[in-house]
Write a protein that holds these residues in place. Structure first.
Motif, PDB file in Angstrom:
ATOM      1  N   ALA A  37     196.514  10.301  37.316  1.00 41.37           N
ATOM      2  CA  ALA A  37     197.982   9.291  37.456  1.00 41.37           C
ATOM      3  C   ALA A  37     197.725   8.430  38.471  1.00 41.37           C
ATOM      4  CB  ALA A  37     199.213  10.375  37.713  1.00 41.37           C
ATOM      5  N   THR A  38     196.615   8.536  39.362  1.00 43.21           N
ATOM      6  CA  THR A  38     196.456   7.705  40.452  1.00 43.21           C
ATOM      7  C   THR A  38     195.134   6.841  40.553  1.00 43.21           C
ATOM      8  OG1 THR A  38     195.374   9.571  41.674  1.00 43.21           O
ATOM      9  CG2 THR A  38     197.705   9.161  41.881  1.00 43.21           C
ATOM     10  N   ASP A  39     194.227   7.403  39.539  1.00 47.01           N
ATOM     11  CA  ASP A  39     193.000   6.640  39.725  1.00 47.01           C
ATOM     12  C   ASP A  39     192.318   6.525  38.515  1.00 47.01           C
ATOM     13  OD1 ASP A  39     190.751   5.210  40.574  1.00 47.01           O
ATOM     14  OD2 ASP A  39     189.925   6.839  41.856  1.00 47.01           O
ATOM     15  N   THR A  40     193.017   5.974  37.183  1.00 50.59           N
ATOM     16  CA  THR A  40     192.681   5.960  35.911  1.00 50.59           C
ATOM     17  C   THR A  40     191.126   5.449  35.861  1.00 50.59           C
ATOM     18  OG1 THR A  40     194.774   5.916  35.330  1.00 50.59           O
ATOM     19  CG2 THR A  40     193.155   5.430  33.586  1.00 50.59           C
ATOM     20  N   ALA A  41     191.123   4.083  36.397  1.00 50.14           N
ATOM     21  CA  ALA A  41     189.722   3.094  36.162  1.00 50.14           C
ATOM     22  C   ALA A  41     188.542   4.227  36.697  1.00 50.14           C
ATOM     23  CB  ALA A  41     189.953   2.109  37.221  1.00 50.14           C
ATOM     24  N   ALA A  42     188.722   5.152  37.742  1.00 55.24           N
ATOM     25  CA  ALA A  42     187.643   5.601  38.146  1.00 55.24           C
ATOM     26  C   ALA A  42     186.941   6.813  37.260  1.00 55.24           C
ATOM     27  CB  ALA A  42     187.792   6.290  39.456  1.00 55.24           C
ATOM     28  N   LEU A  43     188.004   7.258  36.059  1.00 62.82           N
ATOM     29  CA  LEU A  43     187.777   8.565  35.246  1.00 62.82           C
ATOM     30  C   LEU A  43     187.198   7.911  33.935  1.00 62.82           C
ATOM     31  CD1 LEU A  43     191.114   9.937  36.273  1.00 62.82           C
ATOM     32  CD2 LEU A  43     188.907  10.603  37.290  1.00 62.82           C
ATOM     33  N   LYS A  44     186.914   6.742  33.918  1.00 67.10           N
ATOM     34  CA  LYS A  44     186.433   6.292  32.278  1.00 67.10           C
ATOM     35  C   LYS A  44     184.898   6.892  32.169  1.00 67.10           C
ATOM     36  CE  LYS A  44     189.320   2.378  32.125  1.00 67.10           C
ATOM     37  NZ  LYS A  44     189.370   0.689  32.139  1.00 67.10           N
ATOM     38  N   SER A  45     184.230   6.931  33.027  1.00 66.21           N
ATOM     39  CA  SER A  45     182.656   7.545  32.770  1.00 66.21           C
ATOM     40  C   SER A  45     182.734   8.901  32.807  1.00 66.21           C
ATOM     41  CB  SER A  45     181.965   6.736  34.119  1.00 66.21           C
ATOM     42  OG  SER A  45     182.417   7.127  35.407  1.00 66.21           O
ATOM     43  N   TRP A  46     183.704   9.428  33.006  1.00 63.01           N
ATOM     44  CA  TRP A  46     183.769  11.093  33.056  1.00 63.01           C
ATOM     45  C   TRP A  46     183.473  11.653  31.548  1.00 63.01           C
ATOM     46  CZ3 TRP A  46     186.910  14.730  36.400  1.00 63.01           C
ATOM     47  CH2 TRP A  46     186.664  14.277  37.652  1.00 63.01           C
ATOM     48  N   PRO A  47     182.752  12.679  31.279  1.00 61.87           N
ATOM     49  CA  PRO A  47     182.447  13.158  29.973  1.00 61.87           C
ATOM     50  C   PRO A  47     183.599  13.162  28.972  1.00 61.87           C
ATOM     51  CG  PRO A  47     181.569  14.830  31.531  1.00 61.87           C
ATOM     52  CD  PRO A  47     182.509  13.862  32.270  1.00 61.87           C
ATOM     53  N   ALA A  48     183.164  12.770  27.791  1.00 67.04           N
ATOM     54  CA  ALA A  48     184.380  12.769  26.606  1.00 67.04           C
ATOM     55  C   ALA A  48     185.034  13.731  26.347  1.00 67.04           C
ATOM     56  CB  ALA A  48     183.742  11.977  25.422  1.00 67.04           C
ATOM     57  N   CYS A  49     184.185  14.990  26.744  1.00 69.90           N
ATOM     58  CA  CYS A  49     185.033  16.316  26.452  1.00 69.90           C
ATOM     59  C   CYS A  49     186.289  16.922  27.447  1.00 69.90           C
ATOM     60  CB  CYS A  49     184.260  17.340  26.282  1.00 69.90           C
ATOM     61  SG  CYS A  49     183.134  17.677  27.838  1.00 69.90           S
ATOM     62  N   VAL A  50     186.127  15.818  28.702  1.00 62.87           N
ATOM     63  CA  VAL A  50     187.006  16.329  29.732  1.00 62.87           C
ATOM     64  C   VAL A  50     188.135  15.206  29.510  1.00 62.87           C
ATOM     65  CG1 VAL A  50     187.333  16.107  32.245  1.00 62.87           C
ATOM     66  CG2 VAL A  50     185.321  17.257  31.236  1.00 62.87           C
ATOM     67  N   ARG A  51     187.838  13.866  29.188  1.00 65.02           N
ATOM     68  CA  ARG A  51     188.571  12.769  28.889  1.00 65.02           C
ATOM     69  C   ARG A  51     189.736  13.213  27.957  1.00 65.02           C
ATOM     70  NH1 ARG A  51     186.905   8.699  27.570  1.00 65.02           N
ATOM     71  NH2 ARG A  51     184.493   9.062  27.716  1.00 65.02           N
ATOM     72  N   LYS A  52     189.070  13.749  26.803  1.00 63.33           N
ATOM     73  CA  LYS A  52     189.803  13.942  25.506  1.00 63.33           C
ATOM     74  C   LYS A  52     190.445  15.390  25.297  1.00 63.33           C
ATOM     75  CE  LYS A  52     187.431  10.154  23.231  1.00 63.33           C
ATOM     76  NZ  LYS A  52     186.441   9.875  22.132  1.00 63.33           N
ATOM     77  N   ASP A  53     190.182  16.190  26.157  1.00 61.44           N
ATOM     78  CA  ASP A  53     190.333  17.649  26.310  1.00 61.44           C
ATOM     79  C   ASP A  53     189.923  18.072  24.898  1.00 61.44           C
ATOM     80  OD1 ASP A  53     191.633  20.084  26.686  1.00 61.44           O
ATOM     81  OD2 ASP A  53     193.715  19.406  26.273  1.00 61.44           O
ATOM     82  N   ALA A  54     188.915  18.604  25.208  1.00 63.56           N
ATOM     83  CA  ALA A  54     188.151  19.310  23.870  1.00 63.56           C
ATOM     84  C   ALA A  54     188.890  20.757  23.503  1.00 63.56           C
ATOM     85  CB  ALA A  54     186.815  19.701  24.347  1.00 63.56           C
ATOM     86  N   MET A  55     189.794  21.171  24.551  1.00 62.32           N
ATOM     87  CA  MET A  55     190.428  22.401  24.260  1.00 62.32           C
ATOM     88  C   MET A  55     191.829  22.318  23.228  1.00 62.32           C
ATOM     89  SD  MET A  55     188.430  24.970  25.442  1.00 62.32           S
ATOM     90  CE  MET A  55     187.255  23.804  24.983  1.00 62.32           C
ATOM     91  N   SER A  56     192.159  21.100  22.769  1.00 63.97           N
ATOM     92  CA  SER A  56     193.142  20.926  21.848  1.00 63.97           C
ATOM     93  C   SER A  56     193.101  21.754  20.729  1.00 63.97           C
ATOM     94  CB  SER A  56     193.452  19.338  21.771  1.00 63.97           C
ATOM     95  OG  SER A  56     192.248  18.832  21.290  1.00 63.97           O
ATOM     96  N   GLY A  57     194.257  22.113  20.049  1.00 59.35           N
ATOM     97  CA  GLY A  57     194.200  22.735  18.964  1.00 59.35           C
ATOM     98  C   GLY A  57     193.881  24.176  18.939  1.00 59.35           C
ATOM     99  N   ASP A  58     193.053  24.537  17.875  1.00 61.99           N
ATOM    100  CA  ASP A  58     192.429  25.837  17.701  1.00 61.99           C
ATOM    101  C   ASP A  58     191.572  26.312  18.659  1.00 61.99           C
ATOM    102  OD1 ASP A  58     194.322  26.364  15.957  1.00 61.99           O
ATOM    103  OD2 ASP A  58     193.278  26.054  14.368  1.00 61.99           O
TER     104      ASP A  58
END
Length: 548
Positions: free
Chosen positions: A230-251
């Motif tokens: 909510a405060t520093d979106t630009a700095a998070l763009k290079s984080w792992p995709a599984c973290v950014r897209k929430d790999a724990m969604s669904g089942d």
């Protein structure tokens, strides 16, 4: 507390200063006495800070300490890593120098003997821990290359020795949290780039048995990501995709919960629980809102498999208790804790039943583990952290197993609301095995759940007991009577509750719920109860029975 505070508390001026050289202080760092090690570490730091030795001695000290943490002599690892943390706290600009020294002196080569490899891996691990404890990551003195070197070194330790994996992941996670705390979100990918999280999380989410350490690192990053997006979106763009897209969604969340349950039930009782359990609890409370209906059943399936042996049950009981404590520890949002915690008693019918049965059967091989879990769960709902099982001396001189003291080992958790207490109490008393648990354990639950209730909550519970007694159970009347007695004798019970309890007991004693009516004979009652008989010259007292 740092050793500076420790030294000021003890008073440096009160210490006798023996005629020893600066070099001799390093020998004391390996002493078996913790007090001697602390004093030696403090002396090394203050000698360099106050200029009592030459400036070139700093470089020598760093090299000596980095080599010393690799030694197995006495307590060298503890003392040298402590002194290294103190020096890095005093001289934060030397962090990169220390990382270079680690690569030079503790390089892992293929030709090394297994014992020497272990010493070097432990040395690297302790150096990284000293860097973290010194607070060097928050000083913003490490560049991207140095952070990447730190992350690669930790991953190398994680991959090389399974028994060091938990510590390596914990240090990596704490390093990421420290970077986020000081606003260095852009540098987090440098620490975790070598770990290949995207691939590991994708593969692990589809398996029944998970690598809890890798998922623990994911949970740390996901919680940090949600706090910062909510405060520093630009700095998070290079984080792992599984973290950014929430790999724990669904089942995936339920599968991971089941895998966590399997890990807990398979962890030997002698092993300490990894920090990944606490990371899982933090993620669950923050990132898994609304998933309680699927998470608890999945956890139960992993924790309490069908036809589990007694060893597995004992390990599962401990895991369940530590999971509950982890939820309370992670509960910055008390409201969310109160949404999740009751599910442990409501949505784990098999696990709760097995726990109560093991408590009731004192000869069960899992009874000791059940007693431990019971004491910790009572502490969780009462807000008293770390209640320990303890034998109680009987009047006969024998010690009765399974009883506890309510010793408070540390500061309490925030109190649960009356509504949450009533939900947990109702779930326990609905379980048919609860009535078979020894009275000492039942009273402990009642003390934890009933004693803090406000008059309004006591009235609500009394009304629920009167309106909804358990049906279809032979002991339902006895259970209802026990619950009514607890409510009627409560110190905060309103007058209407006391009267309701008295009238309920009177009705049960003198009125029949079925039958053709009739009367109770006082003379017959006294004779059947073994009481003194009524004289013949006194008329019998007949109490009429009203059938309904």
């Amino acid at each position: 507390l740092t050793l500076v505070v420790w030294g000021c508390h003890h008073g440096q001026a009160n210490w006798p200063m023996p005629d020893e050289t600066f070099l001799q202080k390093f020998h004391a760092l390996a002493d078996a006495d913790a007090e001697v090690r602390c004093r030696a570490a403090y002396d090394v730091r203050m000698s360099l800070v106050n200029g009592q030795v030459g400036a070139d001695e700093l470089s020598y000290s760093l090299r000596r300490l980095v080599r010393g943490v690799q030694s197995s002599r006495q307590c060298a690892r503890q003392g040298f890593s402590l002194a290294l943390a103190e020096l890095l706290q005093a001289f934060p600009k030397e962090l990169e120098t220390v990382l270079q020294l680690v690569d030079q002196t503790a390089e892992i080569q293929s030709g090394l003997r297994a014992g020497e490899q272990k010493e070097r891996l432990l040395g690297r691990l302790l150096v990284y821990a000293a860097i973290l404890q010194a607070g060097g990551l928050g000083e913003k003195v490490l560049g991207a290359d140095a952070l990447s070197k730190l992350g690669k070194g930790l991953f190398q330790i994680y991959s090389a020795r399974p028994y060091m994996a938990a510590a390596a992941v914990s240090i990596a996670g704490d390093a990421c949290v420290e970077l986020c705390r000081t606003g260095q979100h852009r540098n987090v990918p440098e620490v975790v780039s070598a770990w290949g999280l995207d691939k590991k999380i994708e593969e692990g989410s589809s398996k029944e048995e998970i690598d809890v350490h890798i998922f623990g690192l994911f949970f740390v990053l996901r919680v940090a990501y949600e706090a910062a997006k909510a405060t520093d979106t630009a700095a998070l763009k290079s984080w792992p995709a599984c973290v950014r897209k929430d790999a724990m969604s669904g089942d995936a969340a339920a599968r991971v919960a089941k895998g966590m349950g399997k890990f807990l039930s398979g962890a030997p009782l002698a092993d300490a629980m990894p920090a990944s359990l606490g990371c899982f609890c933090k993620w669950w409370l923050r990132s898994s809102r609304g998933r309680e209906t699927e998470m608890w059943p999945a956890l139960e399936e992993g924790l309490f498999p069908e036809q589990a042996n007694m060893t597995t049950l004992a390990q599962a009981f401990r895991g369940l208790a530590l999971l509950a404590e982890g939820l309370r520890d992670a509960g910055e949002d008390t409201e969310q804790v109160e949404k999740v915690l009751p599910g442990l008693f409501e949505k784990l019918p098999r696990g709760l039943g097995l726990l109560l049965k093991a408590l009731a059967w004192t000869k069960s091989p899992a009874h000791a583990a059940a007693t431990f879990a019971h004491s910790r769960l009572v502490g969780v709902v009462s807000g008293i952290r770390g209640i320990q099982p303890q034998a109680v001396q009987q009047k006969s001189g024998k010690r009765k197993r399974g009883q506890e003291s309510t010793e408070r080992l540390s500061s309490p958790w925030p109190a649960l609301s009356d509504g949450t207490r009533l939900v947990i109490l109702s779930a326990l008393q609905r379980n048919e095995d609860f009535s078979k648990v020894p009275g000492i354990f039942q009273r402990q639950w009642q003390q934890a759940l009933l004693a803090p209730l406000a008059p309004t909550a006591i009235r609500t519970r009394c009304l629920a007991v009167i309106k909804g007694p358990r049906e279809g159970a032979d002991d339902s009347d006895r259970i209802t009577a026990a619950q009514m007695e607890q409510l009627g004798s409560h110190s905060r019970a309103p007058d209407e509750v006391v009267l309701a309890v008295l009238f309920s007991f009177f009705a049960k004693a003198y009125f029949a719920n079925s039958g053709s009516g009739g009367s109770y004979s006082l003379r017959s009652f006294k004779a059947s109860a073994g009481l003194p008989a009524m004289p013949d010259n006194i008329d019998d007292l007949l109490v009429p029975i009203a059938s309904s």
